[in-house]
Design an enzyme around this catalytic site. Structure first.
Site, PDB file in Angstrom:
ATOM      1  CG  ASP A 160      29.888 -28.436 -20.395  1.00 24.06           C
ATOM      2  OD1 ASP A 160      30.575 -27.744 -21.028  1.00 24.06           O
ATOM      3  OD2 ASP A 160      30.346 -29.541 -19.795  1.00 24.06           O
ATOM      4  CD  GLU A 212      32.313 -27.601 -26.989  1.00 24.73           C
ATOM      5  OE1 GLU A 212      32.559 -26.468 -26.053  1.00 24.73           O
ATOM      6  OE2 GLU A 212      31.693 -28.597 -26.552  1.00 24.73           O
ATOM      7  CG  ASP A 252      36.622 -28.177 -19.466  1.00 21.52           C
ATOM      8  OD1 ASP A 252      35.980 -27.517 -18.860  1.00 21.52           O
ATOM      9  OD2 ASP A 252      36.156 -29.152 -20.217  1.00 21.52           O
TER      10      ASP A 252
END
Length: 666
Positions: free
Chosen positions: A389, A392, A456
């Site tokens: 995950d 960023e 998401d």
């Protein structure tokens, strides 16, 4: 292919592969430079980036010097263009100038695609797209209340251009591609129909050029340039991965899926390392080692699943919570990014807990994370896959070990993170067998990451953040080298009263079954939302579509082989196989699954039919009725459980496709 220069009355033109690349004259300059004045603000992965450029300079003269062109302003050098085979390099020559705008030629009716993984628009025409990896935002539509609320509570609403995976590559319907070979902040500006512009925050830029006779060859060239992912293993495509996060109870809940007839290939427990409750919802404890209380004797549990042909998947990201044991280990060994003004580690607020950021510019830190965490804590106890995950959040004011400016390193971070995960699989000889999936990306991630997921999405049907964005994400990412994409079946983000409906859960199954990997997720607020085992009806729905997904495994294996050989993605925009029909160029609500299946998911709430474009010539067969439809546009009935799906009757897989009707009827 060499870039060619020709002159006209007061300017010059660059051509590549018989196509006009750019035209420059004093009255219409193809290049402008300036001195930037950036302001960057970050809050939990959401960025506000502004610039106030000064001393904007457009050249008004030029001269050819061998393989380069010197651009001048009132006899003073402004910039130099250096031509090379399939590339153009540009350097700003005015002292202090660190902004370059380059305007490439566009034809009036030209369509462009690219920009990495885009969620809102497949065709980029008419809009600006900053190339900066970040949280995409919640809502992503400034006209909605949800986006407004999220903007007010942390810059978190997002907009149409926000994406986890930007890539400064554009493809045009002249079958030309232009790639900016840089990790700098940049913008693809397609607002002016006469030009395709790049804004780059750097004094030096290099553009790579690609040309082909059609889109398939162009996509193939790009996949060769950025790296093709390995074929997915049989276990990943042979059934559904069930996402549960309830500790030991997850294993009992899995049995209900199996008893309902689901084809299960994996159990994904992202809470394997523990949880923490926050106002956002149920978050994970970011200390990447198994939680002995929540998952006692996990290696034995994994072994028992493996004996039944079921793999166990976990979760990790490139940050460590300050209240975890691994943070102290990383701190002691110098693996964390530092503050600019002190020796202390730089801490990032991830929403009511602080984390250190791994400094992946250090080879020692990349090796430590791959070996110490991904191998020793995960692969060595039998874990066969994980969500890799984030990636960023690198702040722009950290101090990096290799001295790289964080503004340049920010977009590089997803690539380094992908390499770390791939290196771990290589350390244990598991490349091509272990599967990690990422949401963050930038140029080159496809060479290391075996599988994307679309991030998401909100648990709804909204235009810019709901179920439909999954299709656009897969199609856009597939054009620049990413062969395999999938999504959180059921959606993820549930905030401010936005919760899953039965209809959404059903429709997402219909979509997820036609991706290379089918995986469910309980979302950020599992207790407030429906789950696939909440009711017998939802459980039966998931089981039925998981069986169909498993049934298509031979076809997906064919698509994997094709991706390795040609670079073509599994899920494809219609124009990839039918480029002569320009009406298909902006179609983003249906897709070709390989060349032989056409899938038109229902992504509008309450819809029981939808318009479907059947491209090409001849006919397509409706998967659920067996009725043949001539090519063209049709209104197709689409009750829940029967989304419009069609196949080519002359396909080598036609018998496999015909058998889908029996699976859904059973």
């Amino acid at each position: 292919m060499q870039v060619q220069i020709s002159t006209f009355e007061d300017g010059f033109q660059l051509d590549f592969a018989g196509r006009t690349l750019l035209r420059h004259s004093p009255s219409c300059p193809a290049l402008v430079t300036a001195r930037g004045d950036a302001r960057v603000e970050m809050y939990r992965g959401n960025f506000r980036i502004e610039d106030a450029p000064a001393d904007v300079t457009a050249p008004n003269a030029w001269q050819v010097e061998g393989d380069s062109i010197l651009l001048l302003r009132d006899s003073a050098p402004v910039a130099r263009l250096t031509l090379a085979p399939a590339a153009v390099a540009i350097e700003a020559l005015t002292a202090g100038h660190d902004r370059i705008w380059v305007h490439f030629h566009a034809e009036p009716d030209e369509t462009i695609w690219g920009g990495g993984e885009q969620m809102s628009y497949l065709a980029l025409n008419g809009r600006r797209y900053p190339m900066w990896t970040s949280e995409p935002g919640v809502g992503r539509d400034k006209s909605t209340d949800l986006t407004r609320i999220m903007d007010e509570t942390g810059m978190a609403g997002g907009d149409y251009w926000n994406t986890n995976y930007p890539q400064p590559t554009l493809l045009t319907s002249r079958w030309l591609a232009i790639h900016l070979d840089s990790t700098s902040y940049s913008v693809i500006d397609a607002c002016d129909q006469t030009r395709h512009s790049f804004e780059v925050w750097s004094p030096k830029v290099r553009f790579e050029l690609f040309a082909a006779d059609g889109p398939q060859d162009l996509v193939s060239q790009l996949s060769t340039r950025f790296g093709r992912p390995r074929a997915l293993p049989d276990w990943a495509i042979g059934g559904a991965i069930v996402g549960l996060k309830q500790g030991e109870k997850s294993f009992d809940r899995l049995e209900a899926f199996i008893d309902a007839g689901a084809a299960v290939s994996g159990l994904w427990c992202e809470d394997w390392a523990g949880i923490r409750e926050t106002s956002f919802g149920r978050r994970l404890f970011w200390d990447w080692q198994r939680h002995e209380t929540r998952y006692p004797d996990l290696p034995a549990r994994i072994k028992a699943l493996n004996e039944r042909g079921i793999r166990f998947l976990a979760y990790a990201n490139p940050y460590l919570a300050v209240d975890g044991a691994l943070y102290q280990e990383a701190l002691a060994e110098g693996h964390l990014c530092r503050r600019l003004d002190a020796e202390e580690p730089y801490l990032v607020d991830f929403g009511e807990f602080d984390c250190g950021v791994l400094d992946f510019t250090r080879a020692e830190s990349r090796e430590w994370f791959a070996r110490r965490i991904l191998c020793e804590e995960m692969l060595d106890i039998g874990i066969d896959g994980w969500m890799a995950d984030f990636g960023e959040y690198l702040p722009t004011d950290v101090r990096l070990a290799n001295g790289m400016d964080a503004m340049e390193a920010h977009n590089l971070w997803p690539l380094l993170w992908a390499q770390v995960n791939d290196d771990a699989a290589a350390m244990r000889g598991k490349q091509g067998e272990a599967v990690f999936f990422m949401r963050a990306g930038f140029s080159g991630v496809s060479a290391h990451c075996p599988l994307l997921w679309a991030g998401d999405q909100s648990v709804d049907f909204t235009r810019h953040d709901g179920i439909g964005t999954v299709i656009t994400a897969a199609l856009s990412a597939g054009l620049v080298g990413n062969a395999y994409s999938h999504s959180d079946c059921g959606g993820y983000t549930s905030l401010h009263g936005n919760i899953r409906s039965v209809e959404l859960m059903q429709r997402w199954c219909e979509l997820a079954a036609f991706a290379p990997v089918m995986r469910s997720h309980e979302g950020n607020r599992p207790d407030d939302n429906l789950q696939y085992d909440s009711t017998p009806e939802l459980l039966a729905c998931f089981a039925r579509w998981s069986r169909l997904h498993a049934h298509l495994a031979p076809y997906v294996r064919h698509l994997c082989d094709e991706a390795l050989a040609t670079g073509l993605p599994a899920q494809r925009p219609l124009f990839l196989h039918y480029p002569e029909d320009s009406s298909l160029y902006a179609v983003q609500d249906q897709f070709l699954y390989g060349a032989d299946l056409l899938v038109a998911p229902v992504i509008e709430q309450g819809a029981t039919s939808r318009r479907v474009v059947l491209p090409g010539e001849g006919s397509w067969r409706h998967a659920w009725t067996g009725i043949d439809y001539v090519c063209g546009t049709h209104d197709i009935a689409a009750p829940i459980g029967h989304p419009p799906v069609f196949y080519r009757t002359d396909s080598a897989f036609a018998p496999l496709f015909a058998a889908m009707q029996g699976i859904m009827a059973g």
